[in-house]
Design an enzyme around this catalytic site. Sequence first.
Site, PDB file in Angstrom:
ATOM      1  N   HIS A  57       0.846  -1.200   0.000  1.00 50.69           N
ATOM      2  CA  HIS A  57       0.000   0.000   0.000  1.00 50.69           C
ATOM      3  C   HIS A  57       0.875   1.241   0.000  1.00 50.69           C
ATOM      4  CE1 HIS A  57       0.788  -0.547   4.302  1.00 50.69           C
ATOM      5  NE2 HIS A  57       0.268   0.626   4.579  1.00 50.69           N
ATOM      6  N   HIS A  59       1.429   3.930   1.937  1.00 52.81           N
ATOM      7  CA  HIS A  59       1.970   4.694   3.071  1.00 52.81           C
ATOM      8  C   HIS A  59       3.499   4.807   3.012  1.00 52.81           C
ATOM      9  CE1 HIS A  59      -1.872   4.054   5.684  1.00 52.81           C
ATOM     10  NE2 HIS A  59      -1.961   5.114   4.907  1.00 52.81           N
ATOM     11  N   ASP A  61       5.809   4.731   5.159  1.00 54.57           N
ATOM     12  CA  ASP A  61       6.655   3.783   5.890  1.00 54.57           C
ATOM     13  C   ASP A  61       6.727   2.419   5.193  1.00 54.57           C
ATOM     14  OD1 ASP A  61       3.875   3.547   6.735  1.00 54.57           O
ATOM     15  OD2 ASP A  61       4.559   2.175   8.291  1.00 54.57           O
ATOM     16  N   HIS A  62       6.097   2.333   4.010  1.00 55.95           N
ATOM     17  CA  HIS A  62       6.174   1.087   3.222  1.00 55.95           C
ATOM     18  C   HIS A  62       6.799   1.303   1.845  1.00 55.95           C
ATOM     19  CE1 HIS A  62       3.595  -1.326   6.013  1.00 55.95           C
ATOM     20  NE2 HIS A  62       3.392  -0.082   6.440  1.00 55.95           N
ATOM     21  N   HIS A 115      -7.372  -0.777   5.604  1.00 55.03           N
ATOM     22  CA  HIS A 115      -6.329   0.134   6.096  1.00 55.03           C
ATOM     23  C   HIS A 115      -6.139   1.265   5.083  1.00 55.03           C
ATOM     24  CE1 HIS A 115      -2.674   1.310   8.211  1.00 55.03           C
ATOM     25  NE2 HIS A 115      -2.012   1.260   7.078  1.00 55.03           N
ATOM     26  N   ASP A 134      -0.152  -3.843   6.287  1.00 48.69           N
ATOM     27  CA  ASP A 134      -0.823  -3.391   7.505  1.00 48.69           C
ATOM     28  C   ASP A 134      -2.268  -3.881   7.574  1.00 48.69           C
ATOM     29  OD1 ASP A 134       1.534  -2.144   8.094  1.00 48.69           O
ATOM     30  OD2 ASP A 134       0.798  -0.098   7.813  1.00 48.69           O
ATOM     31  N   HIS A 172       4.642  -4.470  10.693  1.00 50.64           N
ATOM     32  CA  HIS A 172       5.123  -3.824  11.925  1.00 50.64           C
ATOM     33  C   HIS A 172       5.326  -4.808  13.070  1.00 50.64           C
ATOM     34  CE1 HIS A 172       4.432   0.434  10.736  1.00 50.64           C
ATOM     35  NE2 HIS A 172       3.511  -0.102   9.938  1.00 50.64           N
TER      36      HIS A 172
HETATM   37 FE    FE Z   1       2.666   0.839   8.188  1.00 46.69          FE
HETATM   38 ZN    ZN Z   2       0.130   1.640   6.547  1.00 46.54          ZN
END
Ligand code: FE
Ligand code: ZN
Length: 256
Positions: A57, A59, A61-62, A115, A134, A172
């Site tokens: 996805h 985001h 942080d990915h 998410h 996530d 995570h």
């Molecule tokens: Fe994440």
């Molecule tokens: Zn995420």
Amino acid sequence: MSPFEIIVIPALSDNYVYIARDTESDTTVVVDPGEADPVLKALDNHGWSLTHILNTHHHGDHIGGNEKLIAKYNATLIGPASENDRIPQMDQTVVDGDLIDIGGHKGLVLETPGHTRGHISVWFAESDALFCGDTLFALGCGRVFEGTMEEMWTSLVKLRSLSPTARIYCGHEYTLSNAKFALSIDSENSKLQNRVKDFETMRSEGMPTIPSVLVDELETNPFLRADDPILATTMGMAGADPISVFSEIRRQKDNF
Ligand code: FE
Ligand code: ZN
């Protein structure tokens, strides 16, 4: 064909990035590189060069490491078609039911919205490996930011139906905080109590709790048990429909 060799790389504050390696075909794929540097280091240590990047996805942080990794390796970036407008530089976009081929390893694409609206999970059956970003966590699930509670529940039911031996490579290390919450609503669950003890030991030794195995999640992850009458009763919601129970669990976790 032998299964992928999978390496777990901690990144940012609590993310996991995964490198899956197939020696025969000299193929190396990184899943959700939230940052590039720890990935570059791991690749150098092993003497591998990167062929593919897989994003679940959009985001940051990915996907934060995509640009740097593409610049260095010209790796093929694969991600969800429905997040095409939010993930730059994608080479291959995929939808539900697609089979992606990474060095001969077939990955089944499962759309798992909730998410984010376009979130995907990818199931490599021959390696018994699920990359689910996530959506599903050990003892937890992702926050429902863009989809509806019903969508997230449907996504989890989809993942729940995979092989019980599936190893869950999630985005995570949230396991201990998920454990605290799970125990708060399901305190009599002895399997849960035992898992939490194991997880506490692993974390105190600095070990990742990932991958988690699906069969263990089925009995201990409250978010996968929203249609279990025992959990509904424990929560004072006997007879309620699964989506209501799921929404209530998610709401309580958001405020925990
Ligand atoms: Fe994440
Ligand atoms: Zn995420």
